[in-house]
Design an enzyme around this catalytic site. Structure first.
Site, short mmCIF file in Angstrom:
data_model
loop_
_atom_site.label_atom_id
_atom_site.label_comp_id
_atom_site.label_asym_id
_atom_site.label_seq_id
_atom_site.Cartn_x
_atom_site.Cartn_y
_atom_site.Cartn_z
N ASP A 42 0.87 -1.17 0.00
CA ASP A 42 0.00 0.00 0.00
C ASP A 42 0.91 1.22 0.00
O ASP A 42 1.56 1.52 1.00
CB ASP A 42 -0.89 -0.02 1.24
CG ASP A 42 -1.81 1.20 1.34
OD1 ASP A 42 -1.71 2.09 0.47
OD2 ASP A 42 -2.61 1.26 2.29
N ALA A 66 -2.41 3.65 -8.54
CA ALA A 66 -3.27 4.85 -8.49
C ALA A 66 -4.72 4.44 -8.35
O ALA A 66 -5.11 3.32 -8.70
CB ALA A 66 -3.08 5.69 -9.77
N THR A 68 -7.87 5.04 -10.16
CA THR A 68 -8.11 5.53 -11.52
C THR A 68 -9.59 5.60 -11.91
O THR A 68 -9.90 6.07 -13.01
CB THR A 68 -7.39 4.63 -12.54
OG1 THR A 68 -7.86 3.28 -12.40
CG2 THR A 68 -5.88 4.66 -12.31
N THR A 107 -1.43 11.70 -15.96
CA THR A 107 -2.56 11.66 -16.88
C THR A 107 -2.78 12.98 -17.61
O THR A 107 -2.52 14.06 -17.07
CB THR A 107 -3.85 11.30 -16.11
OG1 THR A 107 -4.98 11.43 -16.97
CG2 THR A 107 -4.04 12.22 -14.91
N TYR A 132 -10.27 13.33 -9.32
CA TYR A 132 -9.22 12.41 -9.78
C TYR A 132 -8.03 13.19 -10.33
O TYR A 132 -6.88 12.98 -9.93
CB TYR A 132 -9.78 11.48 -10.85
CG TYR A 132 -8.71 10.80 -11.68
CD1 TYR A 132 -7.93 9.78 -11.14
CD2 TYR A 132 -8.48 11.19 -13.00
CE1 TYR A 132 -6.93 9.17 -11.90
CE2 TYR A 132 -7.50 10.58 -13.78
CZ TYR A 132 -6.73 9.57 -13.22
OH TYR A 132 -5.76 8.96 -13.97
#
Length: 297
Positions: A42, A66, A68, A107, A132
């Site tokens: 973790d 991640a 996501t 991203t 996010y």
């Protein structure tokens, strides 16, 4: 090279582990969802990160772990920030203590989309529009502040995952194999598809350069989901109608940018933009995916 891959069970992680094996590298994969306790980590737990012996033996750490699910992150921002922002901070801290280079995958969603009409480059300012993306941006900031030897690599709309593919391409292919001959796909948002196999190869090529910093790494070209669906129909040779619809037709909890189109400008500058056009990579993926799904039935 000894590579520690955090988040090795996901789409990109699986592709990267396969690529490392092909290269003859020693890849160690850890994931919070791993069944084996020795392979479980973790990243948001400092005690676990600090106790993980694989950081000490790794020559490179790749952070893919991640949260996501964009809509789940919107509903549970605490989870988003714990995994996507605080987790990278802890991993970067451990890498800094051991002087290990880190690759963090981010991203295209960190950009606002509207009114941007040209592809985003690494020199454009992020302006995320959902929880996010905000959490991913803060993960980037934490890595930059904590560690000199880092690569932050932003990807576009991911394509891959094989028979476990639950994303857009996998869903469309599954519907076509089930005999569906009319589909709906959103045509008012654009992005840059990013094939996991291409991404894994280019990622490792970049990591060997020592040119640390922030990069975009997406397949060339841009499209809508409607464009992708039509290409899938064409490549599979299926007689199917794909009707365009606005994104409002599928209401979702989290806002999405109008554009997540990326240009790999810094890869171009260092002569290392190895990403093919998205249509070519989609065709390559379907050549493998369609028979694999048919065999699974």
């Amino acid at each position: 090279m000894r590579v520690l891959v955090l988040g090795s069970s996901g789409m990109v992680g699986s592709a990267l582990m396969n690529h490392l094996q092909e290269r003859g590298d020693a890849g160690v994969g850890l994931d919070v969802a791993a069944k084996d306790a020795d392979s479980r980590l973790d990243i948001s737990n400092w005690d676990q990160v600090r106790a993980c012996r694989h950081f000490e033996t790794a020559e490179l750490v790749v952070l893919l772990a991640a949260a996501t699910d964009v809509d789940y992150c919107e509903k549970d921002p605490d989870l988003a920030f714990r995994v996507n922002a605080f987790g990278p901070q802890l991993v970067a801290r451990r890498c800094a203590e051991l002087d290990r280079p880190l690759v963090q995958v981010s991203t295209a969603a960190v950009f606002a989309g509207n009114p941007k009409r040209e592809p985003y480059t690494e020199y454009d300012a992020p302006a995320p529009v959902n929880q996010y993306a905000i959490s991913k941006l803060h993960g980037e900031i934490a890595v930059r502040e904590s560690l000199r030897r880092h690569y932050i690599v932003r990807a576009g709309w991911m394509i891959g995952g094989g028979v476990e593919d639950k994303k857009f391409v996998g869903k469309i292919v599954a519907q076509l194999l089930e005999g569906k001959r009319k589909l709906l796909a959103v045509d008012d948002k654009r992005g840059s598809p990013t094939y996991t196999v291409d991404f894994a190869k280019n990622l490792m090529a970049l990591a060997a350069t020592g040119h640390y910093g922030t990069y975009h790494m997406a397949n060339h070209g841009s499209c809508t989901r409607h464009d992708i669906a039509r290409k899938i129909v064409e490549f599979m040779g299926v007689d199917c109608v794909v009707d365009p619809v606005p994104s409002s037709y599928f209401p979702l909890p989290a806002a999405r940018p109008d554009s997540e189109v990326l240009r790999n400008r810094k890869l171009e500058l260092i002569g290392l933009d190895l990403m093919p056009p998205w249509e070519q990579s989609l065709k390559d993926y379907l050549r493998w995916l369609v028979p694999a799904l048919q065999a699974k039935k």
